[in-house]
Design a protein around this motif. Structure first.
Motif, PDB file in Angstrom:
ATOM      1  N   LEU A  34       0.816  -1.157  -0.097  1.00 11.29           N
ATOM      2  CA  LEU A  34      -0.013   0.047  -0.144  1.00 11.29           C
ATOM      3  C   LEU A  34       0.770   1.282  -0.100  1.00 11.29           C
ATOM      4  O   LEU A  34       0.674   2.303  -0.489  1.00 11.29           O
ATOM      5  CB  LEU A  34      -0.853   0.022   1.202  1.00 11.29           C
ATOM      6  CG  LEU A  34      -2.313  -0.819   1.003  1.00 11.29           C
ATOM      7  CD1 LEU A  34      -2.986  -0.905   2.280  1.00 11.29           C
ATOM      8  CD2 LEU A  34      -3.106  -0.158   0.081  1.00 11.29           C
ATOM      9  N   ALA A  35       1.926   1.208   0.740  1.00  9.95           N
ATOM     10  CA  ALA A  35       2.936   2.413   0.854  1.00  9.95           C
ATOM     11  C   ALA A  35       3.624   2.556  -0.647  1.00  9.95           C
ATOM     12  O   ALA A  35       3.985   3.779  -0.949  1.00  9.95           O
ATOM     13  CB  ALA A  35       3.928   2.188   1.818  1.00  9.95           C
ATOM     14  N   SER A  36       3.641   1.607  -1.358  1.00  7.50           N
ATOM     15  CA  SER A  36       3.992   1.795  -2.539  1.00  7.50           C
ATOM     16  C   SER A  36       3.284   2.484  -3.668  1.00  7.50           C
ATOM     17  O   SER A  36       3.803   2.964  -4.715  1.00  7.50           O
ATOM     18  CB  SER A  36       4.647   0.404  -3.236  1.00  7.50           C
ATOM     19  OG  SER A  36       3.459  -0.264  -3.686  1.00  7.50           O
ATOM     20  N   LEU A  37       1.980   2.789  -3.497  1.00  7.69           N
ATOM     21  CA  LEU A  37       1.231   3.407  -4.297  1.00  7.69           C
ATOM     22  C   LEU A  37       1.228   4.906  -4.205  1.00  7.69           C
ATOM     23  O   LEU A  37       1.491   5.308  -3.190  1.00  7.69           O
ATOM     24  CB  LEU A  37      -0.349   2.814  -3.938  1.00  7.69           C
ATOM     25  CG  LEU A  37      -0.768   1.334  -3.957  1.00  7.69           C
ATOM     26  CD1 LEU A  37      -2.079   1.050  -3.802  1.00  7.69           C
ATOM     27  CD2 LEU A  37      -0.340   0.905  -5.427  1.00  7.69           C
ATOM     28  N   ALA A  38       0.842   5.477  -5.461  1.00  3.08           N
ATOM     29  CA  ALA A  38       0.839   6.881  -5.526  1.00  3.08           C
ATOM     30  C   ALA A  38      -0.322   7.140  -4.814  1.00  3.08           C
ATOM     31  O   ALA A  38      -1.308   6.480  -4.508  1.00  3.08           O
ATOM     32  CB  ALA A  38       0.427   7.226  -7.027  1.00  3.08           C
ATOM     33  N   GLN A  50      -7.484   4.037 -12.124  1.00  6.33           N
ATOM     34  CA  GLN A  50      -6.571   4.142 -11.088  1.00  6.33           C
ATOM     35  C   GLN A  50      -6.628   2.813 -10.283  1.00  6.33           C
ATOM     36  O   GLN A  50      -5.566   2.203  -9.534  1.00  6.33           O
ATOM     37  CB  GLN A  50      -6.894   5.467 -10.006  1.00  6.33           C
ATOM     38  CG  GLN A  50      -6.607   6.631 -10.716  1.00  6.33           C
ATOM     39  CD  GLN A  50      -5.407   7.060 -10.737  1.00  6.33           C
ATOM     40  OE1 GLN A  50      -4.598   6.560  -9.805  1.00  6.33           O
ATOM     41  NE2 GLN A  50      -4.772   8.009 -11.708  1.00  6.33           N
ATOM     42  N   ALA A  51      -7.844   2.362 -10.020  1.00  8.38           N
ATOM     43  CA  ALA A  51      -8.049   0.979  -9.325  1.00  8.38           C
ATOM     44  C   ALA A  51      -7.378  -0.121  -9.929  1.00  8.38           C
ATOM     45  O   ALA A  51      -6.607  -0.888  -9.296  1.00  8.38           O
ATOM     46  CB  ALA A  51      -9.314   0.618  -9.208  1.00  8.38           C
ATOM     47  N   SER A  52      -7.511  -0.210 -11.348  1.00  9.22           N
ATOM     48  CA  SER A  52      -6.893  -1.173 -12.057  1.00  9.22           C
ATOM     49  C   SER A  52      -5.129  -1.123 -11.943  1.00  9.22           C
ATOM     50  O   SER A  52      -4.379  -2.115 -11.645  1.00  9.22           O
ATOM     51  CB  SER A  52      -7.316  -1.135 -13.505  1.00  9.22           C
ATOM     52  OG  SER A  52      -6.577  -2.052 -14.383  1.00  9.22           O
ATOM     53  N   ARG A  53      -4.568   0.132 -11.899  1.00  7.45           N
ATOM     54  CA  ARG A  53      -3.167   0.105 -11.981  1.00  7.45           C
ATOM     55  C   ARG A  53      -2.804  -0.103 -10.510  1.00  7.45           C
ATOM     56  O   ARG A  53      -1.805  -0.721 -10.244  1.00  7.45           O
ATOM     57  CB  ARG A  53      -2.942   1.806 -12.184  1.00  7.45           C
ATOM     58  CG  ARG A  53      -3.125   1.912 -13.762  1.00  7.45           C
ATOM     59  CD  ARG A  53      -2.495   3.353 -13.978  1.00  7.45           C
ATOM     60  NE  ARG A  53      -2.833   3.663 -15.519  1.00  7.45           N
ATOM     61  CZ  ARG A  53      -3.658   4.692 -15.755  1.00  7.45           C
ATOM     62  NH1 ARG A  53      -4.097   5.688 -14.915  1.00  7.45           N
ATOM     63  NH2 ARG A  53      -3.947   4.973 -17.043  1.00  7.45           N
ATOM     64  N   LEU A  67      -4.378  -2.333  -8.284  1.00  5.05           N
ATOM     65  CA  LEU A  67      -4.139  -3.409  -8.137  1.00  5.05           C
ATOM     66  C   LEU A  67      -3.245  -4.212  -8.619  1.00  5.05           C
ATOM     67  O   LEU A  67      -2.613  -5.273  -8.370  1.00  5.05           O
ATOM     68  CB  LEU A  67      -5.699  -4.118  -8.407  1.00  5.05           C
ATOM     69  CG  LEU A  67      -6.880  -3.749  -7.518  1.00  5.05           C
ATOM     70  CD1 LEU A  67      -8.017  -4.134  -8.146  1.00  5.05           C
ATOM     71  CD2 LEU A  67      -6.693  -4.031  -6.307  1.00  5.05           C
ATOM     72  N   THR A  68      -2.683  -3.828  -9.889  1.00  2.58           N
ATOM     73  CA  THR A  68      -1.684  -4.466 -10.598  1.00  2.58           C
ATOM     74  C   THR A  68      -0.583  -4.117  -9.877  1.00  2.58           C
ATOM     75  O   THR A  68       0.386  -5.104  -9.763  1.00  2.58           O
ATOM     76  CB  THR A  68      -1.634  -3.841 -12.157  1.00  2.58           C
ATOM     77  OG1 THR A  68      -2.887  -3.944 -12.857  1.00  2.58           O
ATOM     78  CG2 THR A  68      -0.345  -4.452 -12.713  1.00  2.58           C
ATOM     79  N   THR A  69      -0.002  -2.930  -9.388  1.00  6.24           N
ATOM     80  CA  THR A  69       0.966  -2.817  -8.545  1.00  6.24           C
ATOM     81  C   THR A  69       1.128  -3.680  -7.248  1.00  6.24           C
ATOM     82  O   THR A  69       2.165  -4.208  -7.057  1.00  6.24           O
ATOM     83  CB  THR A  69       1.047  -1.091  -8.091  1.00  6.24           C
ATOM     84  OG1 THR A  69       1.060  -0.360  -9.363  1.00  6.24           O
ATOM     85  CG2 THR A  69       2.347  -0.957  -7.259  1.00  6.24           C
ATOM     86  N   HIS A 113       3.695  -6.236  -6.261  1.00  3.47           N
ATOM     87  CA  HIS A 113       4.377  -6.165  -5.056  1.00  3.47           C
ATOM     88  C   HIS A 113       4.273  -7.466  -3.882  1.00  3.47           C
ATOM     89  O   HIS A 113       5.364  -7.682  -3.579  1.00  3.47           O
ATOM     90  CB  HIS A 113       3.916  -4.857  -4.355  1.00  3.47           C
ATOM     91  CG  HIS A 113       5.033  -4.543  -3.339  1.00  3.47           C
ATOM     92  ND1 HIS A 113       6.098  -3.486  -3.497  1.00  3.47           N
ATOM     93  CD2 HIS A 113       5.011  -4.699  -1.836  1.00  3.47           C
ATOM     94  CE1 HIS A 113       6.521  -3.603  -2.388  1.00  3.47           C
ATOM     95  NE2 HIS A 113       6.099  -4.218  -1.383  1.00  3.47           N
ATOM     96  N   LEU A 114       2.951  -7.822  -4.179  1.00  6.41           N
ATOM     97  CA  LEU A 114       3.107  -8.984  -3.319  1.00  6.41           C
ATOM     98  C   LEU A 114       3.249 -10.550  -3.786  1.00  6.41           C
ATOM     99  O   LEU A 114       3.828 -11.393  -3.121  1.00  6.41           O
ATOM    100  CB  LEU A 114       1.610  -9.254  -2.892  1.00  6.41           C
ATOM    101  CG  LEU A 114       0.909  -7.964  -2.221  1.00  6.41           C
ATOM    102  CD1 LEU A 114      -0.664  -8.189  -1.773  1.00  6.41           C
ATOM    103  CD2 LEU A 114       1.629  -8.126  -0.669  1.00  6.41           C
ATOM    104  N   GLU A 115       3.407 -10.481  -5.030  1.00  2.00           N
ATOM    105  CA  GLU A 115       3.931 -11.813  -5.749  1.00  2.00           C
ATOM    106  C   GLU A 115       5.293 -11.958  -5.742  1.00  2.00           C
ATOM    107  O   GLU A 115       5.797 -12.947  -5.428  1.00  2.00           O
ATOM    108  CB  GLU A 115       3.567 -11.772  -7.334  1.00  2.00           C
ATOM    109  CG  GLU A 115       2.038 -11.886  -7.487  1.00  2.00           C
ATOM    110  CD  GLU A 115       1.628 -11.970  -8.821  1.00  2.00           C
ATOM    111  OE1 GLU A 115       2.554 -11.591  -9.952  1.00  2.00           O
ATOM    112  OE2 GLU A 115       0.477 -12.437  -9.056  1.00  2.00           O
ATOM    113  N   GLY A 116       6.087 -10.906  -5.629  1.00  2.04           N
ATOM    114  CA  GLY A 116       7.695 -10.751  -5.448  1.00  2.04           C
ATOM    115  C   GLY A 116       7.974 -11.221  -3.911  1.00  2.04           C
ATOM    116  O   GLY A 116       9.321 -11.349  -3.939  1.00  2.04           O
ATOM    117  N   ARG A 117       7.084 -11.312  -3.180  1.00  7.43           N
ATOM    118  CA  ARG A 117       7.509 -11.569  -1.758  1.00  7.43           C
ATOM    119  C   ARG A 117       7.698 -13.261  -1.662  1.00  7.43           C
ATOM    120  O   ARG A 117       7.220 -14.126  -1.946  1.00  7.43           O
ATOM    121  CB  ARG A 117       6.267 -11.156  -0.885  1.00  7.43           C
ATOM    122  CG  ARG A 117       6.263  -9.814  -0.742  1.00  7.43           C
ATOM    123  CD  ARG A 117       6.967  -8.959   0.049  1.00  7.43           C
ATOM    124  NE  ARG A 117       7.030  -7.406   0.032  1.00  7.43           N
ATOM    125  CZ  ARG A 117       7.763  -6.879   0.457  1.00  7.43           C
ATOM    126  NH1 ARG A 117       8.969  -7.077   1.137  1.00  7.43           N
ATOM    127  NH2 ARG A 117       7.706  -5.353   0.194  1.00  7.43           N
TER     128      ARG A 117
END
Length: 174
Positions: A121-125, A159-162, A164-166, A170-174
């Motif tokens: 969440l912190a990584s989002l604009a 904005q929601a689509s972008r 959720l993609t972000t 971010h979460l798949e990389g964990r």
């Protein structure tokens, strides 16, 4: 003949509530909700407390208008989100944005997952974060979210689509 004036000390709680038009009662009942929503927007309890205070102040200043609103919660949410976005547009925010350690572990069975989600969440604009919080935490429709943010429904969807993609990336990389 007029009634005798009652000293301010003798007004009592009910008189105080009548004097402020229900402001104190409303804020007392909703401050936890305002603070939690502010935290989801900010990601930091200290900043959330500041945002909560700013929102409560704005609500007080515009209370006559606010209490005439169709939904007081919706009015408060608009003030909260607009204060958050205005804060992020200020130049000093870009210079002094600090990353604080997580306040506490998640209440869920997966504390690491909660921390990962906070990082994501912190990584989002700021506007993407606002869309995610309004749509998925406050459970607003696309139209209501667009109204709060003062933009088109298509903008909310993109904005929601972008966002959720972000978040997924971010979460798949964990």
């Amino acid at each position: 003949m007029t009634a005798p004036a009652v000293p301010a000390d003798d007004v009592g709680v009910r008189g105080a509530e009548d004097a402020d038009g229900g402001y104190t009662a409303y804020v007392s009942g909703r401050v936890t909700w305002i603070r939690r929503t502010a935290y989801l927007l900010c990601g930091d309890w200290t900043a959330a407390d500041d945002l909560t205070q700013q929102t409560i102040y704005k609500l007080f200043v515009h209370w006559a208008k606010a209490r005439r609103a169709e939904s007081l919660d919706a009015y408060t949410r608009v003030v909260l989100v607009r204060e958050f976005l205005a804060e992020r547009r200020k130049a000093w925010w870009r210079r002094t944005s600090l990353v604080a350690p997580p306040d506490r572990a998640s209440d869920s069975g997966d504390p690491d997952g909660g921390l990962d989600l906070r990082d994501a969440l912190a990584s989002l604009a700021p506007r993407q974060r606002a869309v995610v919080v309004l749509r998925y935490y406050c459970d607003l429709s696309v139209a209501d979210t667009a109204t709060v943010l003062g933009c088109s429904e298509g903008n909310v969807k993109s904005q929601a689509s972008r966002a959720l993609t972000t978040l997924r990336g971010h979460l798949e990389g964990r």
